[in-house]
Design a protein around this motif. Structure first.
Motif, PDB file in Angstrom:
ATOM      1  N   THR A 144      53.184  82.123  11.624  1.00  0.00           N
ATOM      2  CA  THR A 144      53.672  83.327  12.440  1.00  0.00           C
ATOM      3  C   THR A 144      52.977  84.487  12.692  1.00  0.00           C
ATOM      4  O   THR A 144      52.886  84.921  13.695  1.00  0.00           O
ATOM      5  N   LEU A 145      52.499  84.904  11.485  1.00  0.00           N
ATOM      6  CA  LEU A 145      51.739  86.096  11.611  1.00  0.00           C
ATOM      7  C   LEU A 145      50.639  85.878  12.276  1.00  0.00           C
ATOM      8  O   LEU A 145      49.915  86.743  12.824  1.00  0.00           O
TER       9      LEU A 145
ATOM     10  N   CYS B 208      63.838  78.726   4.292  1.00  0.00           N
ATOM     11  CA  CYS B 208      62.872  77.839   3.665  1.00  0.00           C
ATOM     12  C   CYS B 208      62.813  78.174   2.025  1.00  0.00           C
ATOM     13  O   CYS B 208      62.957  77.229   1.248  1.00  0.00           O
TER      14      CYS B 208
ATOM     15  N   ALA C 142      57.651  77.513   3.697  1.00  0.00           N
ATOM     16  CA  ALA C 142      57.579  78.909   3.797  1.00  0.00           C
ATOM     17  C   ALA C 142      56.229  79.713   3.822  1.00  0.00           C
ATOM     18  O   ALA C 142      56.227  80.530   4.797  1.00  0.00           O
ATOM     19  N   LEU C 143      55.343  79.536   2.857  1.00  0.00           N
ATOM     20  CA  LEU C 143      54.164  79.994   3.071  1.00  0.00           C
ATOM     21  C   LEU C 143      53.348  79.598   4.416  1.00  0.00           C
ATOM     22  O   LEU C 143      52.931  80.568   5.138  1.00  0.00           O
TER      23      LEU C 143
ATOM     24  N   ALA D 139      54.757  81.331   7.441  1.00  0.00           N
ATOM     25  CA  ALA D 139      54.659  82.940   7.416  1.00  0.00           C
ATOM     26  C   ALA D 139      53.124  82.952   7.987  1.00  0.00           C
ATOM     27  O   ALA D 139      52.938  83.907   8.780  1.00  0.00           O
TER      28      ALA D 139
ATOM     29  N   SER E 201      56.829  83.495  19.761  1.00  0.00           N
ATOM     30  CA  SER E 201      57.280  83.605  18.743  1.00  0.00           C
ATOM     31  C   SER E 201      58.640  82.823  18.713  1.00  0.00           C
ATOM     32  O   SER E 201      58.867  82.143  17.454  1.00  0.00           O
TER      33      SER E 201
ATOM     34  N   GLN F   9      63.683  82.270   9.298  1.00  0.00           N
ATOM     35  CA  GLN F   9      62.783  81.405   9.296  1.00  0.00           C
ATOM     36  C   GLN F   9      62.188  81.106   7.476  1.00  0.00           C
ATOM     37  O   GLN F   9      62.643  80.060   7.064  1.00  0.00           O
ATOM     38  N   VAL F  10      61.658  82.005   6.981  1.00  0.00           N
ATOM     39  CA  VAL F  10      60.960  82.208   5.730  1.00  0.00           C
ATOM     40  C   VAL F  10      61.951  82.160   4.690  1.00  0.00           C
ATOM     41  O   VAL F  10      61.944  81.467   3.749  1.00  0.00           O
TER      42      VAL F  10
END
Length: 173
Positions: A58-59, A42, A51-52, A55, A79, A38-39
């Protein structure tokens, strides 16, 4: 069969072969690379803010669900659902990025593979040129694609030989 969209710079005219150097062909639908990486996907496609945000979401969701005491299986399933949703929308995000950078959609192609889609899209782009039009910035034709097309006169029925059961030759559609 997959659906692909062709995107070209907004100032390019249909039929200009030089525009195909900057053209982007995007597959519509699920992006496996975006599902698995994923990231990194991106970052590879220069979607920095996405991307930011991905992240952080998700986290944050993983940490929040673990904090509430959900079993690790449930956190993993949630997730994977987030990853699947992102993979469905990933190419749409790329299309929006291209539009912000001055690209416009130039066509839609249905094909079995990326190379077939590229051949069909580029062929359709080159076939849309009007006879006698030279791309902007050029005063004379510079390639075989820049030559004006010859108008094909439709002959009268029966003037051309017909083989087998094929119908008489038709005029251009």
């Amino acid at each position: 069969m997959a659906v692909y969209t062709l995107h070209v710079p907004a100032e390019d005219m249909p039929g200009d072969p030089a525009a195909l150097g900057d053209a982007v062909l995007l597959k519509d639908g699920f992006a496996w690379g975006a599902f698995i990486f994923q990231v990194f996907w991106c970052l590879y496609h220069r979607l920095w803010l996405v991307a930011l945000a991905l992240a952080v979401v998700t986290l944050g969701v993983s940490a929040g669900l673990q904090w509430f005491g959900l079993p690790s299986f449930a956190v993993t399933v949630i997730s994977l659902l987030i990853a699947a949703f992102f993979a469905l929308e990933a190419n749409g995000l790329r299309r929006r990025k291209l539009e912000r950078h001055g690209f416009r959609p130039a066509g839609v192609v249905v094909a079995d593979s990326y190379s077939d889609a590229e051949a069909r899209a580029f062929s359709a782009w080159l076939d849309t040129r009007e006879p006698g039009i030279v791309p902007p910035g050029r005063t004379t034709p510079t390639s075989v694609y820049d030559q004006p097309r010859q108008k094909v006169a439709a002959g009268a029925a029966g003037t051309h030989p017909v083989l087998g059961l094929f119908p008489d030759q038709e005029g251009p559609r």
